[in-house]
Design a protein around this motif. Sequence first.
Motif, PDB file in Angstrom:
ATOM      1  N   ASP A  83      -6.060  11.551  -9.173  1.00 28.34           N
ATOM      2  CA  ASP A  83      -5.072  10.786  -8.413  1.00 28.34           C
ATOM      3  C   ASP A  83      -5.687   9.468  -7.975  1.00 28.34           C
ATOM      4  O   ASP A  83      -6.286   9.354  -6.926  1.00 28.34           O
ATOM      5  CB  ASP A  83      -4.567  11.570  -7.189  1.00 28.34           C
ATOM      6  CG  ASP A  83      -5.704  12.058  -6.315  1.00 28.34           C
ATOM      7  OD1 ASP A  83      -6.873  11.891  -6.729  1.00 28.34           O
ATOM      8  OD2 ASP A  83      -5.423  12.575  -5.219  1.00 28.34           O
ATOM      9  N   GLU A  99       0.552   7.069  -6.580  1.00 31.45           N
ATOM     10  CA  GLU A  99      -0.663   7.876  -6.701  1.00 31.45           C
ATOM     11  C   GLU A  99      -0.341   9.364  -6.787  1.00 31.45           C
ATOM     12  O   GLU A  99      -1.053  10.131  -7.436  1.00 31.45           O
ATOM     13  CB  GLU A  99      -1.560   7.600  -5.494  1.00 31.45           C
ATOM     14  CG  GLU A  99      -2.870   8.344  -5.460  1.00 31.45           C
ATOM     15  CD  GLU A  99      -3.677   7.990  -4.216  1.00 31.45           C
ATOM     16  OE1 GLU A  99      -4.601   8.740  -3.889  1.00 31.45           O
ATOM     17  OE2 GLU A  99      -3.363   6.963  -3.579  1.00 31.45           O
ATOM     18  N   ASN A 159      -0.189   3.702 -11.927  1.00 25.10           N
ATOM     19  CA  ASN A 159      -0.942   4.907 -11.637  1.00 25.10           C
ATOM     20  C   ASN A 159      -1.756   5.293 -12.867  1.00 25.10           C
ATOM     21  O   ASN A 159      -1.720   4.591 -13.893  1.00 25.10           O
ATOM     22  CB  ASN A 159      -0.022   6.040 -11.146  1.00 25.10           C
ATOM     23  CG  ASN A 159       1.014   6.444 -12.188  1.00 25.10           C
ATOM     24  OD1 ASN A 159       0.994   5.987 -13.326  1.00 25.10           O
ATOM     25  ND2 ASN A 159       1.928   7.317 -11.790  1.00 25.10           N
ATOM     26  N   PRO A 208       0.814  -1.231   0.000  1.00 26.43           N
ATOM     27  CA  PRO A 208       0.000   0.000   0.000  1.00 26.43           C
ATOM     28  C   PRO A 208       0.840   1.270   0.000  1.00 26.43           C
ATOM     29  O   PRO A 208       0.443   2.274  -0.586  1.00 26.43           O
ATOM     30  CB  PRO A 208      -0.834  -0.130   1.276  1.00 26.43           C
ATOM     31  CG  PRO A 208      -0.105  -1.127   2.128  1.00 26.43           C
ATOM     32  CD  PRO A 208       0.565  -2.067   1.191  1.00 26.43           C
ATOM     33  N   ALA A 209       2.023   1.259   0.634  1.00 26.78           N
ATOM     34  CA  ALA A 209       2.861   2.457   0.650  1.00 26.78           C
ATOM     35  C   ALA A 209       3.361   2.786  -0.755  1.00 26.78           C
ATOM     36  O   ALA A 209       3.408   3.960  -1.151  1.00 26.78           O
ATOM     37  CB  ALA A 209       4.033   2.270   1.607  1.00 26.78           C
ATOM     38  N   ARG A 249       0.507   4.284  -2.741  1.00 24.91           N
ATOM     39  CA  ARG A 249       0.258   5.686  -2.388  1.00 24.91           C
ATOM     40  C   ARG A 249       1.305   6.600  -3.023  1.00 24.91           C
ATOM     41  O   ARG A 249       0.993   7.709  -3.473  1.00 24.91           O
ATOM     42  CB  ARG A 249       0.253   5.863  -0.869  1.00 24.91           C
ATOM     43  CG  ARG A 249      -0.982   5.312  -0.170  1.00 24.91           C
ATOM     44  CD  ARG A 249      -1.083   5.836   1.261  1.00 24.91           C
ATOM     45  NE  ARG A 249       0.082   5.469   2.060  1.00 24.91           N
ATOM     46  CZ  ARG A 249       0.172   4.344   2.769  1.00 24.91           C
ATOM     47  NH1 ARG A 249      -0.823   3.469   2.761  1.00 24.91           N
ATOM     48  NH2 ARG A 249       1.255   4.097   3.482  1.00 24.91           N
TER      49      ARG A 249
END
Length: 286
Positions: free
Chosen positions: A277, A112, A132, A105-106, A109
Amino acid sequence: MDTDNRLGLFLRARRALVRPEDAGLPAGSRRRVAGLRREEVAVLAGVSTDYYVRLEQGRERSPSAQVVDALARVLGLEDDAADHLHRLARPVGDRSRPRPEVVGPALLRMMEGWHRTPAVVLDPCLTVLAHNVLGGALFAGHAHSGDLPRLVFLDPDAREFYPDWESVAQNTVAALRASAGTGSDDPRLIATVGELSLRSEEFRRLWARHDIRRKTAESKRFRHPLVGELTLDYESLTVNSAPGQQLVVYQAEPGSPSEQALALLGSLAAAEAGVSDEVSGEGTYT
């Protein structure tokens, strides 16, 4: 794929690609084999012909590091291919079942937040695990947008999308071999190589060369159906928290037409997605 004699397969394939004159030998007109003869490789590497024959036949499987270095020199191997030869001579022997690939998940992000930079995460088979918005838009519209080897060799518009298709094809196969390493019993790799070998003559030809070259950094041209031609530089970064995954990040030269085209593509992608985003954690484009 022959999983019993990977070292021998690699040596034979690379020996066939070395021209005699490149090794300081006369080419001659009566050669019946492509590349170097076994006895020539043996002499140049400083080993007996019988020993080298046993290496290719799989009857000798543990050459010393010095012998491997000598063979790499004779065969003209670059660093990635030489490292691969050493791994074949000293296999780690990890036969664990492949785990499902999950992008952290990091990392999602972080991707993103890159609104002007296409980014994708690849697994060892060069399947897209995540992207992305701009990374998805760059490769969107193909039958195999989420699978780079199948995109290159099976998509009918691949040669249009990649103006330098032959170079892209060579690098894709070399990167596939490099990322797979010696773990050729991975069922995902077997499925990918099996399908491409059956359906693409070009893939069979390039796979037989045993080129080994990691995906690192390069300039690549694209002919995108929405914004036209793009020349992008990319960097491939290893994901230390998930061994085997690669983060590939693309950039255009500042102030170039490609930067303008990439900005337009980003605007179109954001408008289509309805947000500016967003990251998809799946290997497909919608």
